[in-house]
Write a protein that holds these residues in place. Sequence first.
Motif, PDB file in Angstrom:
ATOM      1  N   TYR A 282       0.717  -1.286  -0.003  1.00  0.00           N
ATOM      2  CA  TYR A 282       0.066   0.024   0.171  1.00  0.00           C
ATOM      3  C   TYR A 282       0.849   1.447  -0.100  1.00  0.00           C
ATOM      4  CZ  TYR A 282      -3.725  -3.200   1.038  1.00  0.00           C
ATOM      5  OH  TYR A 282      -4.880  -4.220   1.045  1.00  0.00           O
TER       6      TYR A 282
ATOM      7  N   GLU B   3      -3.659  -7.515  -1.796  1.00  0.00           N
ATOM      8  CA  GLU B   3      -4.429  -6.927  -0.837  1.00  0.00           C
ATOM      9  C   GLU B   3      -4.473  -7.397   0.519  1.00  0.00           C
ATOM     10  OE1 GLU B   3      -8.233  -5.212  -2.303  1.00  0.00           O
ATOM     11  OE2 GLU B   3      -7.917  -6.769  -3.863  1.00  0.00           O
ATOM     12  N   ARG B   4      -3.427  -7.203   1.265  1.00  0.00           N
ATOM     13  CA  ARG B   4      -3.354  -7.774   2.620  1.00  0.00           C
ATOM     14  C   ARG B   4      -4.704  -7.380   3.484  1.00  0.00           C
ATOM     15  NH1 ARG B   4       2.225  -6.263   5.633  1.00  0.00           N
ATOM     16  NH2 ARG B   4       1.221  -8.033   6.673  1.00  0.00           N
TER      17      ARG B   4
ATOM     18  N   ARG C 289      -7.318  -8.231   2.725  1.00  0.00           N
ATOM     19  CA  ARG C 289      -8.214  -9.443   2.203  1.00  0.00           C
ATOM     20  C   ARG C 289      -7.751 -10.567   2.261  1.00  0.00           C
ATOM     21  NH1 ARG C 289     -12.898  -7.437  -0.203  1.00  0.00           N
ATOM     22  NH2 ARG C 289     -12.899  -5.224  -1.181  1.00  0.00           N
TER      23      ARG C 289
ATOM     24  N   HIS D  27      -8.856 -14.298   1.442  1.00  0.00           N
ATOM     25  CA  HIS D  27      -8.337 -14.911   0.515  1.00  0.00           C
ATOM     26  C   HIS D  27      -8.146 -16.645   1.154  1.00  0.00           C
ATOM     27  CE1 HIS D  27      -5.602 -15.896  -3.012  1.00  0.00           C
ATOM     28  NE2 HIS D  27      -4.868 -16.987  -1.847  1.00  0.00           N
TER      29      HIS D  27
ATOM     30  N   ALA E  75      -6.925 -12.142  -3.284  1.00  0.00           N
ATOM     31  CA  ALA E  75      -6.370 -11.090  -2.800  1.00  0.00           C
ATOM     32  C   ALA E  75      -5.300 -10.647  -3.634  1.00  0.00           C
ATOM     33  CB  ALA E  75      -6.066 -11.034  -1.439  1.00  0.00           C
TER      34      ALA E  75
ATOM     35  N   ARG F   8      -3.678  -8.757  -7.611  1.00  0.00           N
ATOM     36  CA  ARG F   8      -3.941  -7.952  -8.591  1.00  0.00           C
ATOM     37  C   ARG F   8      -2.831  -7.794  -9.366  1.00  0.00           C
ATOM     38  NH1 ARG F   8      -9.011  -5.287  -8.766  1.00  0.00           N
ATOM     39  NH2 ARG F   8     -10.272  -5.921  -6.841  1.00  0.00           N
TER      40      ARG F   8
ATOM     41  N   CYS G  82      -3.121  -0.738   6.755  1.00  0.00           N
ATOM     42  CA  CYS G  82      -3.349   0.005   5.440  1.00  0.00           C
ATOM     43  C   CYS G  82      -3.767   1.453   5.699  1.00  0.00           C
ATOM     44  CB  CYS G  82      -4.465  -0.615   4.700  1.00  0.00           C
ATOM     45  SG  CYS G  82      -5.225   0.090   3.266  1.00  0.00           S
TER      46      CYS G  82
ATOM     47  N   CYS H 194     -12.233  -1.075   1.556  1.00  0.00           N
ATOM     48  CA  CYS H 194     -11.203  -2.020   0.813  1.00  0.00           C
ATOM     49  C   CYS H 194     -10.888  -1.503  -0.420  1.00  0.00           C
ATOM     50  CB  CYS H 194     -11.392  -3.310   0.947  1.00  0.00           C
ATOM     51  SG  CYS H 194     -11.551  -4.221   2.839  1.00  0.00           S
ATOM     52  N   ARG H 195     -12.075  -1.235  -0.918  1.00  0.00           N
ATOM     53  CA  ARG H 195     -12.034  -0.763  -2.511  1.00  0.00           C
ATOM     54  C   ARG H 195     -11.662   0.493  -2.765  1.00  0.00           C
ATOM     55  NH1 ARG H 195     -18.037  -3.065  -4.770  1.00  0.00           N
ATOM     56  NH2 ARG H 195     -17.960  -5.125  -4.219  1.00  0.00           N
TER      57      ARG H 195
ATOM     58  N   THR I  39      -9.069   1.879  -1.193  1.00  0.00           N
ATOM     59  CA  THR I  39      -7.757   1.782  -1.119  1.00  0.00           C
ATOM     60  C   THR I  39      -7.299   1.822  -2.529  1.00  0.00           C
ATOM     61  OG1 THR I  39      -7.525  -0.556  -0.905  1.00  0.00           O
ATOM     62  CG2 THR I  39      -7.591   0.747   1.061  1.00  0.00           C
ATOM     63  N   LEU I  40      -7.853   0.774  -3.395  1.00  0.00           N
ATOM     64  CA  LEU I  40      -7.284   0.656  -4.802  1.00  0.00           C
ATOM     65  C   LEU I  40      -7.568   1.979  -5.460  1.00  0.00           C
ATOM     66  CD1 LEU I  40      -8.483  -3.070  -5.420  1.00  0.00           C
ATOM     67  CD2 LEU I  40      -6.013  -2.249  -5.065  1.00  0.00           C
TER      68      LEU I  40
END
Length: 382
Positions: free
Chosen positions: A11, A41-42, A44, A48, A55, A57, A279, A350-351, A353-354
């Motif tokens: 992140y 995605e830690r 998540r 996972h 998790a 990408r 995060c 969570c979304r 962050t991306l």
Amino acid sequence: MARVVVIGAGYAGVMAANRLAAAGRSDVGVTVVNPRPDFVERVRLHEHAAGATHAVRPLSGLLHRDVRLRVATVETIAERSVRLDDGGALAFDHLLYAVGSTAAHDLPGAENAWHVADLDGAQALRTRLRQLPGGARVVVIGGGLTGIETSAEIAYHYPFLDVELVAPEVAAWLPDASRTRIARKLVDAGIVLRTGRRATAVHPDGVATDAGWLPSACTVWAGALAVPDLARRSGLPVAPDGRLRTDETLVCLGHPRIVGAGDAVAPPRHVAAHLRMSCQAAMPLGAHAADTVLALIRGERPVALSIGMVGQGISLGRRDGFAQATHRDDTPRRFTLSGRAAALVKERVCRFTLSSMRFPRAYRWRSGATPTVPAPTPTTVR
């Protein structure tokens, strides 16, 4: 051209690299060094492990188009270059240290446990859970956020397993009312709470505690985190736990070409004592580190770090959750949210962050404590 090397694509590292590249300076080149070509995605990884999501990408879809990616591991950091495990090396004018964290194996026999601190650990746990027969006991050690979320996720997706959570307390840092509510939700999810006891060792077939033996077909260690020893190996100043020591602006002490961000840095307590490995802290740390590097390139004085926390979101399976609002110093406020609404809030966070990493120049964060001493004027480096 100013060559900036970013170590780590978590992140903090991705946010920093993208913010640097998005500054639009043709005289700045950014290279990210990461052991894999993927972003993990830690937040998540417990999902996972339970099989709820994937998790991972590709970094190619997340990094700014002007950022170069070098898939390798940094072995040592020298004054103006890093040595890689593939035999290569990268020269830099500025280095951004964002190596993150992983599981701390500070419990005897921890190697006998699974964990969700990194992708490899979560993937191994995912495989193990799928092998367990009905009625098998899963023991999760740790009453913090990771232990709570992991036990709830496993119980949700594997209702035929017996899930137990071992810890002196559950959510010990929260107010009594919040702790009670979270504990009730875990019990309602079918989890047996073994509170008031401490794990003393992990064995292949169970867990030794200060209150007796617990058989276990799958033990999950959800205790403390540790940081890689790269900074220590490279002779850089570190805190006792191995985190890179920096000043108020995130510049490494005694090394003005190196800037730190994320879990693996230790800024002064008066600006960062309230920042936990998360995060929520890594994102603004990465953005601030990028701004510090740009200030150094311009020959300007970087500003001191100021980050305020917002809250703590806890997922409790896919349909339940708990959110605790906090003050800027991360101490709890009175407001809480529970149930399906809290689960939706956690998912949105969570979304977010991306999306934030894809629009790094627009990213803003809550200000925190005002430094009690002025930030020093750094040595100008070009």
